[in-house]
Write an enzyme that holds these catalytic residues in place. Structure first.
Site, PDB file in Angstrom:
ATOM      1  N   HIS A  24       0.590  -1.185  -0.002  1.00 41.05           N
ATOM      2  CA  HIS A  24      -0.240   0.023   0.389  1.00 41.05           C
ATOM      3  C   HIS A  24       0.993   1.174  -0.338  1.00 41.05           C
ATOM      4  O   HIS A  24       0.321   2.453  -0.641  1.00 41.05           O
ATOM      5  CB  HIS A  24      -0.954   0.185   1.025  1.00 41.05           C
ATOM      6  CG  HIS A  24      -2.071  -0.676   1.178  1.00 41.05           C
ATOM      7  ND1 HIS A  24      -3.400  -0.368   0.696  1.00 41.05           N
ATOM      8  CD2 HIS A  24      -2.096  -2.376   1.636  1.00 41.05           C
ATOM      9  CE1 HIS A  24      -4.202  -1.900   0.782  1.00 41.05           C
ATOM     10  NE2 HIS A  24      -3.583  -2.275   1.163  1.00 41.05           N
ATOM     11  N   ASP A 121      -5.804   5.962   1.352  1.00 44.83           N
ATOM     12  CA  ASP A 121      -5.884   4.667   1.066  1.00 44.83           C
ATOM     13  C   ASP A 121      -7.466   4.299   0.606  1.00 44.83           C
ATOM     14  O   ASP A 121      -8.095   4.878   1.801  1.00 44.83           O
ATOM     15  CB  ASP A 121      -5.086   3.886   1.745  1.00 44.83           C
ATOM     16  CG  ASP A 121      -5.176   2.686   1.043  1.00 44.83           C
ATOM     17  OD1 ASP A 121      -3.933   1.720   1.170  1.00 44.83           O
ATOM     18  OD2 ASP A 121      -6.143   1.659   0.954  1.00 44.83           O
TER      19      ASP A 121
HETATM   20  O1  LIG Z   1      11.939  -7.735  -2.112  1.00 41.91           O
HETATM   21  C1  LIG Z   1      11.627  -7.132  -2.146  1.00 41.91           C
HETATM   22  C2  LIG Z   1       9.580  -7.653  -2.366  1.00 41.91           C
HETATM   23  C3  LIG Z   1       8.510  -6.691  -2.813  1.00 41.91           C
HETATM   24  N1  LIG Z   1       9.337  -5.576  -3.644  1.00 41.91           N
HETATM   25  C4  LIG Z   1       8.112  -4.405  -3.807  1.00 41.91           C
HETATM   26  O2  LIG Z   1       6.913  -4.315  -3.217  1.00 41.91           O
HETATM   27  C5  LIG Z   1       5.493  -4.302  -3.284  1.00 41.91           C
HETATM   28  C6  LIG Z   1       5.087  -5.730  -3.272  1.00 41.91           C
HETATM   29  O3  LIG Z   1       2.944  -5.096  -3.624  1.00 41.91           O
HETATM   30  P1  LIG Z   1       3.035  -6.328  -4.481  1.00 41.91           P
HETATM   31  O4  LIG Z   1       3.851  -7.257  -5.484  1.00 41.91           O
HETATM   32  O5  LIG Z   1       1.646  -5.807  -4.547  1.00 41.91           O
HETATM   33  O6  LIG Z   1       2.649  -7.929  -3.487  1.00 41.91           O
HETATM   34  P2  LIG Z   1       2.282  -7.748  -1.344  1.00 41.91           P
HETATM   35  O7  LIG Z   1       3.387  -6.532  -0.445  1.00 41.91           O
HETATM   36  O8  LIG Z   1       2.202  -9.163  -0.850  1.00 41.91           O
HETATM   37  O9  LIG Z   1       1.341  -6.348  -1.240  1.00 41.91           O
HETATM   38  C7  LIG Z   1       0.094  -6.298  -0.966  1.00 41.91           C
HETATM   39  O10 LIG Z   1      -0.778  -5.201  -1.420  1.00 41.91           O
HETATM   40  C8  LIG Z   1      -1.429  -5.732  -2.828  1.00 41.91           C
HETATM   41  C9  LIG Z   1      -2.002  -4.246  -2.729  1.00 41.91           C
HETATM   42  O11 LIG Z   1      -2.358  -3.839  -2.779  1.00 41.91           O
HETATM   43  C10 LIG Z   1      -2.374  -6.149  -2.945  1.00 41.91           C
HETATM   44  O12 LIG Z   1      -2.626  -6.746  -4.018  1.00 41.91           O
HETATM   45  C11 LIG Z   1      -1.374  -8.035  -2.135  1.00 41.91           C
HETATM   46  O13 LIG Z   1      -2.444  -9.240  -2.330  1.00 41.91           O
HETATM   47  C12 LIG Z   1      -0.825  -7.597  -0.990  1.00 41.91           C
HETATM   48  O14 LIG Z   1      -0.678  -9.188  -0.306  1.00 41.91           O
HETATM   49  C13 LIG Z   1       6.061  -4.311  -5.407  1.00 41.91           C
HETATM   50  O15 LIG Z   1       6.621  -3.143  -5.827  1.00 41.91           O
HETATM   51  C14 LIG Z   1       7.684  -4.285  -5.302  1.00 41.91           C
HETATM   52  O16 LIG Z   1       8.278  -4.265  -6.684  1.00 41.91           O
HETATM   53  C15 LIG Z   1      10.328  -5.185  -3.427  1.00 41.91           C
HETATM   54  O17 LIG Z   1      11.005  -4.127  -4.303  1.00 41.91           O
HETATM   55  N2  LIG Z   1      11.021  -6.133  -2.733  1.00 41.91           N
END
Ligand SMILES: O=c1ccn([C@@H]2O[C@H](COP(=O)(O)OP(=O)(O)O[C@H]3O[C@H](CO)[C@@H](O)[C@H](O)[C@H]3O)[C@@H](O)[C@H]2O)c(=O)[nH]1
Length: 459
Positions: A24, A121
């Site tokens: 988020h 949000d």
């Molecule tokens: O080592 C890492 C891990 C993640 N990321 C970044 O972190 C974000 C992760 O977001 P996302 O891919 O959406 O996964 P989640 O962290 O699991 O996000 C939560 O939030 C999202 C948006 O609401 C939902 O779609 C997911 O299901 C929910 O788990 C992305 O931008 C990635 O590029 C990094 O840069 N490095």
């Protein structure tokens, strides 16, 4: 862009208010940087304490590289258990933010120049619209998931009236059938925090001037239209939101040594851990597939201690056997920069929406492996848009464990399917086009900024 002082911004002053969790926070930081680059004065509201150290580190780094953007931090009240079921640390933080939000009121009024608008949000829509209802501040909400999942959320109040007990699927007008197994069960239980916060925020959507969403017309045209037709006609698809530190290199020299499009990137986002059993199958599948891989596991870079942990899960000789072909990294990596690297040829993803949008923006074929929440619906979007394929179509209530043979087969397919590579490239071209000056998303963002400026002039 050259760094300047805050007073040089002449446009409207916009506050952005993200909720808990990197998934988020990151889209809000991206939007903040984009508004700043387009002349708005921007304040980002942050909370103390954050739910994770990763968030706190990220915020510090962000404000260092964006000196014009103001940080407004406020202290959260201690968590108070409500009558709703809530056992997820991220949702507990969301609930805590919601119950502490009134503390922001004097801080918002004291901001200078006065705020024109606040973008919160989606999960905070109800609280934020109430908070500023008597102030001359317009409210907007930013949806961090797909238009398809948002459509399902917007439909939830109606869905809760229907007896869904023996149904395989529900029909959302203009969106088509959504299988019951892709809907998180918590969403259908009104005594659960997840369901309650969706319902209350959906019922406040009519109070906001616009619902910003990190998607784009050509990627989710049907779902965006379905959202409009299901009563949220002020949806504003302004994605894909762009990276804000694109210039910073990734810190994995190993990747530079790999041939173009040869490496499968494996990452399950910021908060999803696979079971040890599944990790073992995934490791064996990577080895079996013969693909080069960069695999992000939870933890720091594979140092001595982590190595033991990896060996415990994958067997003592795994790292040794695969070291010519693969690298396991523990902890936070710069995912966007990795996906943008020419050596990356595929992405095994849980389909968190940010990951999907990053893969779309960069044209990386996705092997969709959803785990929870909105991810099953998002995986459906990936397949429909021609960006990827499922490792195995999965829904709630179905066995999660997937064996090595099946995974390896799909890994090879995603790395070798030429048709998929071409269609992922087409998705990237459309994502680029929509961000050009007269592209759909960019034009919408410019109109939004124009309306922010009008609010300022008329107040
Ligand atoms: O080592 C890492 C891990 C993640 N990321 C970044 O972190 C974000 C992760 O977001 P996302 O891919 O959406 O996964 P989640 O962290 O699991 O996000 C939560 O939030 C999202 C948006 O609401 C939902 O779609 C997911 O299901 C929910 O788990 C992305 O931008 C990635 O590029 C990094 O840069 N490095």
């Amino acid at each position: 862009m050259a760094s300047t002082t805050k007073s040089e911004n002449v446009g409207a002053h916009i506050a952005l208010f993200p909720c808990a969790g990197m998934g988020h926070l990151l889209p809000f930081l991206r939007l903040a940087a984009m508004l700043d680059a387009r002349g708005c004065a921007v304040t980002v509201i942050t909370v103390k304490p954050t739910v994770s150290a990763a968030e706190s580190d990220h915020l510090s780094a962000f404000f260092t590289i964006h000196p014009r953007i103001t940080r407004l931090e406020f202290q959260l009240l201690p968590y108070q258990k409500s009558g709703l079921r809530n056992d997820d640390p991220f949702f507990i933080q969301m609930e805590t933010i919601a119950t502490s939000v009134h503390l922001l009121r004097p801080l918002l009024s004291s901001l200078s120049p006065p705020l024109s608008a606040i973008v919160s949000d989606f999960t905070l829509t109800s609280q934020v619209t109430d908070l500023v209802s008597d102030l001359p501040i317009s409210t907007y909400t930013l949806m961090t998931s797909s238009a398809a999942f948002f459509c399902l959320m917007a439909y939830l109040p109606k869905l809760l009236q229907i007896d869904v007990a023996n149904r395989d699927a529900i029909e959302i007008p203009d969106l088509g059938p959504i299988s019951m197994s892709s809907i998180p069960p918590k969403m259908l239980d009104p005594s659960d925090f997840f369901s309650a916060f969706i319902s209350s925020n959906v019922s406040s959507l009519h109070k906001v001037k616009g619902v910003l969403i990190n998607t784009f017309n050509s990627f989710e045209s049907e779902a965006i239209e379905a959202v409009r037709r299901n009563g949220v006609d002020h949806i504003l698809p302004i994605g894909p939101l762009e990276s804000y530190d694109a210039k910073k290199a990734h810190d994995l020299p190993w990747l530079d040594e790999q041939p173009p499009e040869s490496v499968l990137f494996v990452s399950f986002g910021s908060r999803t851990a696979l079971s040890k059993e599944q990790i073992r199958e995934l490791g064996a599948a990577l080895e079996k597939s013969g693909c080069r891989f960069l695999w992000v596991l939870k933890g720091g870079k594979v140092d001595k201690e982590d190595k033991e942990e990896v060996e415990d899960m994958l067997g003592a000789s795994f790292v040794e056997r695969t070291k010519k072909k693969g690298l396991i990294v523990k902890g936070w990596v710069k995912q966007e920069q990795i996906l943008a690297h020419p050596a990356i040829g595929g992405f095994v993803s849980h389909c968190g929406w940010n990951s999907v949008i990053e893969a779309a923006r960069l044209g990386v074929p996705v092997l969709a492996w959803p785990q929870h929440g909105d991810q099953s619906v998002n995986a459906g979007v990936v397949e429909k848009a021609g960006l990827g394929l499922w490792v195995r179509e999965w829904g709630w209530g179905q066995t999660k464990l997937i064996g090595r043979e099946e995974i390896a087969e799909k890994m090879i397919e995603v790395m070798q399917d030429e048709k998929l590579r071409v269609s992922a490239g087409e998705v990237r071209a459309k994502a680029k086009e929509t961000r050009e000056v007269d592209g759909d998303s960019e034009a919408l963002l410019q109109r939004l900024i124009h309306s922010f400026n009008n609010i300022t002039q008329n107040s």
